[in-house]
Motif scaffolding. Structure first.
Motif, short mmCIF file in Angstrom:
data_model
loop_
_atom_site.label_atom_id
_atom_site.label_comp_id
_atom_site.label_asym_id
_atom_site.label_seq_id
_atom_site.Cartn_x
_atom_site.Cartn_y
_atom_site.Cartn_z
N SER A 50 5.10 -8.94 6.20
CA SER A 50 5.47 -10.18 5.51
C SER A 50 5.28 -9.98 4.01
O SER A 50 4.98 -8.89 3.55
CB SER A 50 4.63 -11.35 6.04
N GLY A 51 5.43 -11.07 3.26
CA GLY A 51 5.31 -10.97 1.82
C GLY A 51 6.60 -10.45 1.20
O GLY A 51 7.63 -10.33 1.87
N GLU A 52 6.54 -10.14 -0.08
CA GLU A 52 7.73 -9.70 -0.81
C GLU A 52 7.83 -8.18 -0.86
O GLU A 52 6.85 -7.47 -0.63
CB GLU A 52 7.69 -10.26 -2.23
N ILE A 53 9.04 -7.70 -1.14
CA ILE A 53 9.22 -6.28 -1.43
C ILE A 53 8.65 -6.05 -2.82
O ILE A 53 9.15 -6.61 -3.80
CB ILE A 53 10.70 -5.89 -1.37
N PRO A 54 7.60 -5.25 -2.95
CA PRO A 54 6.92 -5.15 -4.26
C PRO A 54 7.76 -4.42 -5.30
O PRO A 54 8.49 -3.47 -4.99
CB PRO A 54 5.65 -4.36 -3.92
N SER A 55 7.65 -4.87 -6.53
CA SER A 55 8.34 -4.18 -7.63
C SER A 55 7.76 -2.79 -7.86
O SER A 55 8.43 -1.92 -8.43
CB SER A 55 8.24 -5.01 -8.92
N ASP A 56 6.52 -2.57 -7.36
CA ASP A 56 5.89 -1.25 -7.50
C ASP A 56 6.62 -0.18 -6.71
O ASP A 56 6.27 1.01 -6.81
CB ASP A 56 4.44 -1.32 -7.02
N ILE A 57 7.62 -0.57 -5.93
CA ILE A 57 8.39 0.42 -5.17
C ILE A 57 9.06 1.41 -6.11
O ILE A 57 9.47 2.51 -5.69
CB ILE A 57 9.42 -0.29 -4.27
N VAL A 58 9.18 1.04 -7.37
CA VAL A 58 9.78 1.93 -8.36
C VAL A 58 9.00 3.23 -8.49
O VAL A 58 9.53 4.24 -8.98
CB VAL A 58 9.88 1.21 -9.72
N ALA A 59 7.73 3.23 -8.06
CA ALA A 59 6.90 4.44 -8.15
C ALA A 59 7.35 5.52 -7.17
O ALA A 59 6.99 6.69 -7.33
CB ALA A 59 5.44 4.09 -7.89
N LEU A 60 8.15 5.16 -6.19
CA LEU A 60 8.59 6.13 -5.18
C LEU A 60 9.86 6.82 -5.66
O LEU A 60 10.95 6.64 -5.11
CB LEU A 60 8.81 5.43 -3.84
N PRO A 101 0.79 -1.23 0.00
CA PRO A 101 0.00 0.00 0.00
C PRO A 101 0.82 1.28 0.00
O PRO A 101 0.42 2.28 -0.60
CB PRO A 101 -0.85 -0.12 1.27
N ILE A 102 1.98 1.27 0.65
CA ILE A 102 2.74 2.52 0.74
C ILE A 102 3.38 2.90 -0.59
O ILE A 102 3.82 4.04 -0.75
CB ILE A 102 3.82 2.44 1.84
N THR A 103 3.42 1.97 -1.54
CA THR A 103 3.98 2.33 -2.84
C THR A 103 3.07 3.28 -3.61
O THR A 103 3.48 3.84 -4.63
CB THR A 103 4.24 1.06 -3.69
N HIS A 104 1.85 3.45 -3.13
CA HIS A 104 0.92 4.40 -3.75
C HIS A 104 1.16 5.82 -3.27
O HIS A 104 0.63 6.77 -3.86
CB HIS A 104 -0.53 4.00 -3.47
N CYS A 105 1.95 5.97 -2.19
CA CYS A 105 2.27 7.31 -1.66
C CYS A 105 3.49 7.82 -2.43
O CYS A 105 4.62 7.80 -1.93
CB CYS A 105 2.55 7.24 -0.16
N SER A 106 3.27 8.29 -3.63
CA SER A 106 4.36 8.53 -4.58
C SER A 106 5.30 9.65 -4.19
O SER A 106 6.37 9.80 -4.80
CB SER A 106 3.76 8.82 -5.97
#
Length: 674
Positions: A128-138, A110-115
């Motif tokens: 838990s879970g994986e480090i999302p690839s969407d982190i690129v949005a930050l 969810p925090i990857t949406h806080c661009s």
């Protein structure tokens, strides 16, 4: 012409109206988002108590910072918030997110949406879970700290596209895969820590040279420059890293049929020579292991040896051990009266996923006895992989059943705080109970205050003393806050239970052991600084903890060792120490205040006001009437107000902490981090 001007004015007014309406709607949305976050993480409403008004920015909600009416920072560390962070995805103007040292869970997607995020501090949670690839949005991200969680999977290659990153902290998770080479795409990277994960393969040479061994230690599968194993020609990880890890129960060892099935799964028609050799070796190993269990059982039954492990017999001829527990494996079908099976008894129960090991590893460990107490013996155990842990072998604890014991351990093990020694695992059997803690390498406050007094001693300076008692106060305050409803105390507050980690940070130890004893026995045996009301009530309490901490403050200020459990007859100095509260009051009453302080502190200039302020905090804590004592939260705040900006434990937004003064440099290497 007039009509044209009027039309322009009308359009401008209309634009301002809609812009104002839009801003108002956005502000309202931010407030609603935070309220939703509160519902998810503070359902009882006892943590974020002032999050009740209609506007988060105007009312100055706790931990919320705003710019131009929009939420730009959310800083709520050490609050025991529990739940997901899904709601925060709507805070599109958020720049700083500091939620470290809580019990938040779920994924960090969810925090990857806080661009607009620049600083992320989510360490010491249960994500838990994986480090999302969407982190690129930050794209604006500068600091990323998601250490000490349960994150798994590989490090996404998209991290290399975050060109502004200065800090990446991913240590103490269960990350797998290879270490990406970030040296070229992230030239500004200043801190990079991947220690204590399950990474494997060749470590990029540039990264190892730049950040050093400690940033990658605790990953058994890595190879590279010394001290890591040398990589093979194909840069494959060492064989130890990909060897199958088996549980401590011998019946769970892989057998020939499982190996055969694996070969069939690969589409092979027959077994290769290597497979046949592996099966034969596996069967021999199984036979040897089973034989060793029977031998251990026989020796444990007939031998008087009582060591931690056979490896340490030449070094340690006294103290307790776990060796006798090997007899557990000799009878896999037995069941104790409390319902404990042999399979249950063979297991260590861990509280997180990182760096687990089996009981056999502990039995084989090289061990050194650190000390004996009224409730057990503590060992420093070095596992074969270099990991160092502290093991407490309990004796004469309350003979509670397995279920009750597990409930007590759950209370202790789930409490996480930077200033509390962490319980990593426990072992339960009817005749043996073991607790496994993180090993802290720099000794105790007691040894630093009282050890080697006299010529040649390096004094413990004032800045270090105040930082250590502040850390202890924060840890004790967290215990009291965590169990404010059930009123569970620490029960054994004393300077020898304030330990220092390899960075010189103070941690309170021995929390929860009071639960294993009856109240009367706990008061008599635990040996903390006893409050006056305990002489009659024979009960532990949080208010008594505050009194004990006050004695600890006076001990730090005076340099005198206090009597652990003073009775009415112990009003003067004895071989065990002095009744510090009574002695300090008598000196202060006679206006000889300067005589109170440790001569080692009087050599420092311009700290008289700070000394007196700390003395007042200590005297408030040792008030005779329990109801007149402050809470530990208030005590920690009072200490912070004395000198918080100069304290080595002070934190900036980067979450970094200074270490001890040079006189207390760390001597233990990175292998203590396991």
């Amino acid at each position: 012409m007039c009509s044209t001007k009027a039309f322009i004015i009308f359009i401008s007014t209309l634009s301002l109206y809609f812009s104002s309406s839009l801003i108002s709607a956005q502000i309202a949305n931010d407030t609603d988002t935070l309220l939703q976050f509160r519902l998810q993480t503070d359902p009882h409403g006892n943590l974020l108590t002032n999050w009740t008004t209609s506007n988060a920015c105007i009312a100055s909600w706790r931990g919320v910072k705003c710019t131009n009416g929009r939420v730009t920072a959310l800083m709520l560390p050490y609050l025991d918030l529990r739940g997901p962070v899904d709601a925060l995805a709507e805070l599109d103007q958020l720049r700083v997110l500091d939620l470290h040292s809580n019990r938040l869970n779920g994924t960090i997607l969810p925090i990857t949406h806080c661009s607009n995020l620049k600083l992320i501090y989510l360490s010491n949670n249960d994500f838990s879970g994986e480090i999302p690839s969407d982190i690129v949005a930050l794209k604006r991200l500068v600091r990323l700290d998601i250490s000490d969680n349960n994150l798994e999977g590989s490090i996404p290659k998209e991290v290399s596209k975050l060109s502004r990153l200065l800090t990446i902290r991913l240590q103490n998770n269960v990350l797998t895969g290879q270490v990406p080479d970030l040296s070229t795409p992230l030239p500004g990277l200043k801190e990079f820590n991947l220690s204590n994960n399950e990474l494997l393969g060749k470590l990029p040479e540039v990264l190892q040279r730049k950040f050093g061994y400690t940033s990658f230690s605790g990953n058994a599968g890595l190879c590279g420059l010394s001290p890591f194993p040398i990589c093979s020609s194909k840069n494959s990880p060492p064989s130890a890293a990909i060897a199958q890890i088996v549980p401590s129960n011998p019946s769970s060892l892989p057998d020939a049929s499982s190996n055969a099935n694996q070969e069939k799964g690969r589409g092979k028609k027959g077994l290769s020579t290597a497979s046949i050799v592996a099966i034969v070796v596996g069967n021999v190993v199984v036979l040897l292991v089973i034989t060793s269990f029977f031998v251990a059982y026989y020796c444990g039954k007939h031998s008087g040896e009582n060591d931690l492990s056979s490896k340490g017999r030449d070094k340690r001829r006294s103290g307790g051990s776990y060796t006798s527990e090997k007899k557990v494996y000799a009878s896999t079908g037995s069941v104790d009266s409390d319902g404990t099976t042999a399979s249950d008894r063979s297991k260590l129960v861990f509280f997180d996923k990182r760096k687990q090991f089996v009981l056999e590893d502990l039995l084989r460990a090289s061990a050194e006895m650190l000390g004996k107490g009224n409730i057990g013996t503590v060992y420093r155990a070095v596992l074969e992989d270099g990991c160092i842990v502290a093991v407490k072998r309990l004796k004469d604890a309350n003979p509670c059943g397995r279920k009750e014991f597990e409930q007590y351990m759950d209370v202790i093990g789930k409490l996480r705080h930077h200033n509390i020694v962490r319980l990593r695992a426990y072992y339960y059997a009817k005749e043996e109970k073991l607790l496994v803690f993180d090993y802290l390498s720099n000794g105790s406050l007691h040894s630093l205050l009282h050890g080697n007094r006299g010529p040649g001693r390096i004094p413990l300076d004032w800045t270090t003393r105040i930082s250590l008692v502040l850390g202890a106060a924060r840890g004790l305050a967290r215990i009291h806050e965590e169990y404010s409803v059930s009123k569970i105390p620490h029960g054994n507050v004393k300077s020898s239970n304030v330990l220092l980690d390899k960075n010189g940070v103070a941690c309170i130890s021995d929390f929860g052991l009071a639960l294993l004893l009856s109240p009367i026995h706990a008061t008599a045996r635990l040996g903390g600084y006893r409050a006056p009301e305990q002489v009659e009530s024979k009960k532990l309490s949080q208010k008594a903890d505050v009194y004990s901490f006050g004695v600890l403050l006076l001990e730090m200020l005076t340099g005198k060792a206090p009597t652990l459990c003073p009775s009415p007859s112990q009003l003067r100095e004895t071989e065990q120490g002095v009744d510090l509260p009574k002695w300090v009051r008598s000196v202060v009453r006679d206006e000889w205040t300067a005589e109170v302080f440790d001569p080692e502190l009087l050599r420092y200039k311009n700290i008289e006001e700070e000394l007196v302020a700390m003395l007042q905090v200590g005297l408030a804590c040792v008030a005779q009437q329990a109801e007149k004592r402050p809470t530990m939260v208030e005590v920690a705040k009072m200490i912070e107000d004395i000198r918080v900006e100069q304290s080595p434990l002070g934190e900036d937004l980067d979450g970094s902490r200074s270490s001890l003064s040079p006189s207390l440099a760390t001597t233990e290497d990175a292998l203590t981090n396991c």
